[in-house]
Design a protein around this motif. Structure first.
Motif, mmCIF file in Angstrom:
data_model
loop_
_atom_site.group_PDB
_atom_site.id
_atom_site.type_symbol
_atom_site.label_atom_id
_atom_site.label_comp_id
_atom_site.label_asym_id
_atom_site.label_seq_id
_atom_site.Cartn_x
_atom_site.Cartn_y
_atom_site.Cartn_z
ATOM 1 N N GLY A 136 23.044 -22.548 -33.677
ATOM 2 C CA GLY A 136 23.204 -21.602 -32.587
ATOM 3 C C GLY A 136 21.986 -21.529 -31.689
ATOM 4 N N ARG A 137 22.172 -20.892 -30.542
ATOM 5 C CA ARG A 137 21.104 -20.792 -29.542
ATOM 6 C C ARG A 137 19.877 -20.076 -30.103
ATOM 7 N NH1 ARG A 137 17.290 -19.701 -27.153
ATOM 8 N NH2 ARG A 137 16.893 -19.452 -24.917
ATOM 9 N N GLU A 138 20.065 -18.955 -30.774
ATOM 10 C CA GLU A 138 18.924 -18.196 -31.281
ATOM 11 C C GLU A 138 18.181 -18.955 -32.370
ATOM 12 O OE1 GLU A 138 17.898 -13.837 -33.304
ATOM 13 O OE2 GLU A 138 19.899 -14.253 -32.520
ATOM 14 N N VAL A 156 15.924 -25.758 -24.972
ATOM 15 C CA VAL A 156 16.629 -25.297 -26.169
ATOM 16 C C VAL A 156 17.986 -25.988 -26.280
ATOM 17 C CG1 VAL A 156 17.679 -23.302 -27.300
ATOM 18 C CG2 VAL A 156 15.435 -23.080 -26.222
ATOM 19 N N ALA A 157 18.671 -26.195 -25.148
ATOM 20 C CA ALA A 157 19.960 -26.880 -25.166
ATOM 21 C C ALA A 157 19.808 -28.311 -25.677
ATOM 22 C CB ALA A 157 20.579 -26.870 -23.779
ATOM 23 N N ARG A 158 18.760 -28.993 -25.246
ATOM 24 C CA ARG A 158 18.507 -30.348 -25.729
ATOM 25 C C ARG A 158 18.211 -30.336 -27.226
ATOM 26 N NH1 ARG A 158 15.257 -34.137 -21.379
ATOM 27 N NH2 ARG A 158 16.342 -33.482 -19.495
ATOM 28 N N PHE A 159 17.512 -29.314 -27.675
ATOM 29 C CA PHE A 159 17.184 -29.199 -29.089
ATOM 30 C C PHE A 159 18.453 -28.956 -29.905
ATOM 31 C CE2 PHE A 159 14.945 -27.200 -32.754
ATOM 32 C CZ PHE A 159 14.085 -28.244 -33.022
ATOM 33 N N GLN A 160 19.356 -28.122 -29.374
ATOM 34 C CA GLN A 160 20.630 -27.895 -30.054
ATOM 35 C C GLN A 160 21.424 -29.187 -30.193
ATOM 36 O OE1 GLN A 160 21.688 -24.193 -27.547
ATOM 37 N NE2 GLN A 160 22.889 -23.916 -29.424
ATOM 38 N N ALA A 161 21.331 -30.058 -29.185
ATOM 39 C CA ALA A 161 22.041 -31.325 -29.257
ATOM 40 C C ALA A 161 21.510 -32.197 -30.392
ATOM 41 C CB ALA A 161 21.916 -32.069 -27.927
ATOM 42 N N MET A 162 20.249 -32.018 -30.759
ATOM 43 C CA MET A 162 19.685 -32.746 -31.888
ATOM 44 C C MET A 162 20.211 -32.223 -33.221
ATOM 45 S SD MET A 162 15.657 -33.066 -30.793
ATOM 46 C CE MET A 162 15.249 -34.211 -32.123
ATOM 47 N N GLU A 191 8.293 -37.038 -20.896
ATOM 48 C CA GLU A 191 7.241 -37.784 -21.597
ATOM 49 C C GLU A 191 7.473 -37.810 -23.100
ATOM 50 O OE1 GLU A 191 3.762 -35.742 -20.369
ATOM 51 O OE2 GLU A 191 3.732 -36.610 -18.353
ATOM 52 N N VAL A 192 8.024 -36.729 -23.643
ATOM 53 C CA VAL A 192 8.333 -36.666 -25.079
ATOM 54 C C VAL A 192 9.795 -36.235 -25.209
ATOM 55 C CG1 VAL A 192 7.633 -35.787 -27.340
ATOM 56 C CG2 VAL A 192 5.952 -35.945 -25.505
ATOM 57 N N PRO A 193 10.723 -37.157 -25.029
ATOM 58 C CA PRO A 193 12.144 -36.797 -25.076
ATOM 59 C C PRO A 193 12.600 -36.448 -26.486
ATOM 60 C CG PRO A 193 11.884 -39.175 -24.913
ATOM 61 C CD PRO A 193 10.508 -38.592 -24.754
ATOM 62 N N MET A 194 13.644 -35.662 -26.563
ATOM 63 C CA MET A 194 14.261 -35.319 -27.840
ATOM 64 C C MET A 194 15.336 -36.358 -28.131
ATOM 65 S SD MET A 194 14.549 -31.180 -27.446
ATOM 66 C CE MET A 194 13.067 -30.177 -27.216
ATOM 67 N N LEU A 195 15.104 -37.183 -29.132
ATOM 68 C CA LEU A 195 15.957 -38.325 -29.417
ATOM 69 C C LEU A 195 16.637 -38.182 -30.773
ATOM 70 C CD1 LEU A 195 13.375 -41.080 -28.366
ATOM 71 C CD2 LEU A 195 15.184 -40.095 -26.937
ATOM 72 N N GLY A 196 17.865 -38.669 -30.863
ATOM 73 C CA GLY A 196 18.559 -38.702 -32.137
ATOM 74 C C GLY A 196 19.112 -37.357 -32.554
ATOM 75 N N THR A 197 19.663 -37.306 -33.746
ATOM 76 C CA THR A 197 20.216 -36.070 -34.292
ATOM 77 C C THR A 197 19.814 -35.922 -35.759
ATOM 78 O OG1 THR A 197 22.293 -37.185 -34.896
ATOM 79 C CG2 THR A 197 22.216 -36.068 -32.746
ATOM 80 N N GLY A 198 19.831 -34.691 -36.219
ATOM 81 C CA GLY A 198 19.540 -34.411 -37.614
ATOM 82 C C GLY A 198 18.095 -34.017 -37.868
ATOM 83 N N PRO A 199 17.809 -33.522 -39.062
ATOM 84 C CA PRO A 199 16.460 -33.060 -39.407
ATOM 85 C C PRO A 199 15.383 -34.121 -39.253
ATOM 86 C CG PRO A 199 18.036 -32.225 -41.006
ATOM 87 C CD PRO A 199 18.788 -33.190 -40.136
#
Length: 221
Positions: free
Chosen positions: A136-138, A125-131, A69-77
């Motif tokens: 790192g994971r932590e 978290v993996a999807r967030f890292q892709a953004m 419903e709320v996908p993580m899209l794009g990259t960067g801040p």
């Protein structure tokens, strides 16, 4: 006529979602859930187990739906800031997840950590890292926790808005914002987006600095 098991489960989950969101785990009543769903309460135990197991199923289901419903899209801040804003708008439309998560924390605390949701959180978290490539994971988990905390708080501590902001603001601008809920929401979303963007930028800068320091240490070694 054959019993429609999946329909019955959906009815029970919908009723349980409303019940747990309103009353929490301790205050929820199985009888009310069954009555609202129009289903015999024995079906709850048959399909979902005890009340705490039903609560876990409800929360897990809603969280998994949220990923789509709320996908993580794009990259960067800036993409992180946009995600925070869209998550905020989602929770304004439907307060269920913030309420369930806060109930879970208040009533279960650390005991709420369940293996059943470990895969979901790892994927998020993996999807967030892709953004934020290079994070790192932590660090990604820390940043995501900060954003979720900021966004989820609004539906459950809305009373502080009037005490800290709209009710305590002097002047015409403050009065206008207080009188227009849509304007107030726009201001809050903008603050959240700026905060998330700044946090993401700082996290990336810190990660880049650590990588350069490690590379320099390897070269000198």
């Amino acid at each position: 006529m054959a019993w429609d098991t999946e329909r019955t489960k959906r009815l029970l989950l919908d009723a349980a979602t409303e019940e747990f969101s309103r009353y929490g785990l301790a205050g929820a009543r199985v009888d009310r859930i069954a009555a609202s769903a129009g289903v015999n309460k024995e079906r709850i135990y048959q399909y979902f187990g005890k009340k705490d197991e039903l609560f876990a199923t409800v929360l897990g289901t809603r969280l998994r739906d949220l990923v789509e419903e709320v996908p993580m899209l794009g990259t960067g801040p800036d993409a992180v800031g946009d995600y925070a804003g869209r998550l905020f708008e989602h929770h304004l439309r439907d307060e269920t997840i913030p309420r369930l998560v806060f109930w879970e924390g208040l009533e279960l605390g650390a005991d709420a950590v369940a293996d059943a949701r470990r895969e979901y959180h790892a994927e998020k978290v993996a999807r967030f890292q892709a953004m934020l490539p290079g994070l790192g994971r932590e660090a990604a988990g820390e940043l995501l926790l900060a954003i979720v905390t900021l966004v989820n708080a609004w539906p459950v501590i809305a009373q502080l808005d009037r005490q800290l902001v709209t009710g305590a603001t002097d002047g015409a601008d403050g009065a206008a914002v207080a009188a227009d809920p849509a304007a107030r929401i726009a201001v809050r979303r903008a603050y959240l987006e700026r905060a998330a963007t700044a946090l993401a930028g700082a996290a990336l800068a810190e990660a880049a600095g650590a990588a350069l320091a490690a590379h320099a240490a390897d070269s000198n070694g």
